[in-house]
Design an enzyme around this catalytic site. Sequence first.
Site, PDB file in Angstrom:
ATOM      1  N   ALA A 135       0.674   5.136  -1.921  1.00 47.96           N
ATOM      2  CA  ALA A 135       0.695   5.478  -3.474  1.00 47.96           C
ATOM      3  C   ALA A 135       1.826   5.163  -4.242  1.00 47.96           C
ATOM      4  O   ALA A 135       1.483   4.391  -5.117  1.00 47.96           O
ATOM      5  CB  ALA A 135       0.250   7.228  -3.681  1.00 47.96           C
ATOM      6  N   ASP A 191      -1.516  11.134  -1.462  1.00 45.59           N
ATOM      7  CA  ASP A 191      -2.348   9.930  -2.868  1.00 45.59           C
ATOM      8  C   ASP A 191      -2.554  10.730  -4.022  1.00 45.59           C
ATOM      9  O   ASP A 191      -2.419  10.245  -5.188  1.00 45.59           O
ATOM     10  CB  ASP A 191      -3.499   9.387  -2.263  1.00 45.59           C
ATOM     11  CG  ASP A 191      -2.808   8.230  -0.956  1.00 45.59           C
ATOM     12  OD1 ASP A 191      -2.894   8.676  -0.079  1.00 45.59           O
ATOM     13  OD2 ASP A 191      -2.618   7.148  -1.228  1.00 45.59           O
ATOM     14  N   ARG A 209       1.017  -1.236   0.040  1.00 48.24           N
ATOM     15  CA  ARG A 209       0.131   0.020  -0.031  1.00 48.24           C
ATOM     16  C   ARG A 209       0.819   1.246   0.126  1.00 48.24           C
ATOM     17  O   ARG A 209       2.041   1.109  -0.022  1.00 48.24           O
ATOM     18  CB  ARG A 209      -1.023   0.112   1.098  1.00 48.24           C
ATOM     19  CG  ARG A 209      -0.636  -0.653   2.369  1.00 48.24           C
ATOM     20  CD  ARG A 209       0.548  -0.083   2.947  1.00 48.24           C
ATOM     21  NE  ARG A 209       0.250   1.396   3.268  1.00 48.24           N
ATOM     22  CZ  ARG A 209       1.328   2.138   3.573  1.00 48.24           C
ATOM     23  NH1 ARG A 209       2.459   1.695   3.596  1.00 48.24           N
ATOM     24  NH2 ARG A 209       0.991   3.299   3.573  1.00 48.24           N
TER      25      ARG A 209
HETATM   26  O1  MRU Z   1      -4.491   3.241   2.255  1.00 50.26           O
HETATM   27  P1  MRU Z   1      -3.054   3.389   2.169  1.00 50.26           P
HETATM   28  O2  MRU Z   1      -2.085   2.856   3.298  1.00 50.26           O
HETATM   29  O3  MRU Z   1      -2.410   2.965   0.875  1.00 50.26           O
HETATM   30  O4  MRU Z   1      -2.795   4.990   2.323  1.00 50.26           O
HETATM   31  C1  MRU Z   1      -1.564   5.522   2.203  1.00 50.26           C
HETATM   32  C2  MRU Z   1      -1.410   6.933   2.348  1.00 50.26           C
HETATM   33  O5  MRU Z   1      -2.353   7.450   2.482  1.00 50.26           O
HETATM   34  C3  MRU Z   1       0.030   7.526   2.281  1.00 50.26           C
HETATM   35  O6  MRU Z   1      -0.094   8.648   3.073  1.00 50.26           O
HETATM   36  C4  MRU Z   1       0.110   8.130   1.007  1.00 50.26           C
HETATM   37  O7  MRU Z   1       0.059   7.226  -0.209  1.00 50.26           O
HETATM   38  C5  MRU Z   1       1.427   8.901   0.652  1.00 50.26           C
HETATM   39  S1  MRU Z   1       2.881   7.808   0.814  1.00 50.26           S
HETATM   40  C6  MRU Z   1       3.820   7.612   0.147  1.00 50.26           C
END
Ligand code: MRU
Length: 354
Positions: free
Chosen positions: A52, A237, A50
């Site tokens: 982004a 994201d 997980r």
């Molecule tokens: O649901 P997730 O764990 O994929 O959410 C991830 C996030 O919200 C992070 O803060 C976002 O992807 C930025 S990370 C590089």
Amino acid sequence: MKPTTGFATIDWRGDVLILLDQRKLPVEETYLHCADWQSTAEAITEMVVRGAPAIGITAAYGVVLAARAADGPLEDALAPAFAGLAATRPTAVNLFWALDRMKARLAAVADGPVAEARAALDAEARAIQAEDAVMCTAMGRHGAALLPEGARVLTHCNAGALATGGDGTAVAVIRRAWRDGTLARCYADETRPFLQGARLTAWELDRAGVPVTVITDNMAGWLMAEGGIDAVVVGFDRVVANGDAANKIGTYALAVLCKHHGIPFYFVGPTSSIDPASADGAAIRIERRPDREVTHVGPTRLVPEGVPVLNPAFDVTPAALIDAIVTERGVMRAPYGPAIAAQLADVGPGERRS
Ligand code: MRU
């Protein structure tokens, strides 16, 4: 290339994709092997992997696995894989950015021999991962320069090596500030309901020797009022054309708290997380995840049977609450519309979707 973090979030072996299973951290460090695009897509949906940038990189390797298994002309054969991978998670734009990049690469080689097209896709996915690592380093440098001496930084979710192809976005800033001697401590919000902060950010920062303290999400306001936080630094994201930014649910509340307390609030992410085609935050699709993530922690039920819950995985922070957006290309300040347009105009054609 061996990651400097000492663990490999996404490890491509040429015929199999090995993912550190983030559902099991911090209790178990186990790895899931994906040998086809379907299991890769499932790993994204189930949040084995997980964050982004990591989602985009993983999807690119999913396309490579589909190409390895396909018979005949790849453009038709890969259509189900492109559609299936795109359907995994809707909010982070990197997924669509990476798939578009793989599609463009395929279109450029589709008339040639299938073996060459497969090799070109493999090279493109590796490039996406390698470029992400380079961008993380640059974001760390730009973001760390914003922090004061002795900074106590609050972060939310996990925007670290577990979420990227390098050492993170927001967490790259925290790691760099620690190496530079300017960070006193990182506070990690636990990040209900999936607990990315408590489980993942705490795990990777502790491993790196960075002082980290976990707080529950509802302690942030108290800590700010006590004068215990100098900056909030989070990943994103999707940032859209006017600077509105989607990130893990709870980020918006932190930005409001920062405004009240006069604490700088910074977003950090690569230009591959910017979606210039969406005008403002209202255009961002917010993922709704399964109720069970809220009703249970592990096998334990917390919410009475039959009581409805909500589980939006992300929220949108309006541009007006953001003090700076940091990418690999530098620091942007309001007004974000022109700043974003200028940064993206400067990005080479191979780096972004057309
Ligand atoms: O649901 P997730 O764990 O994929 O959410 C991830 C996030 O919200 C992070 O803060 C976002 O992807 C930025 S990370 C590089």
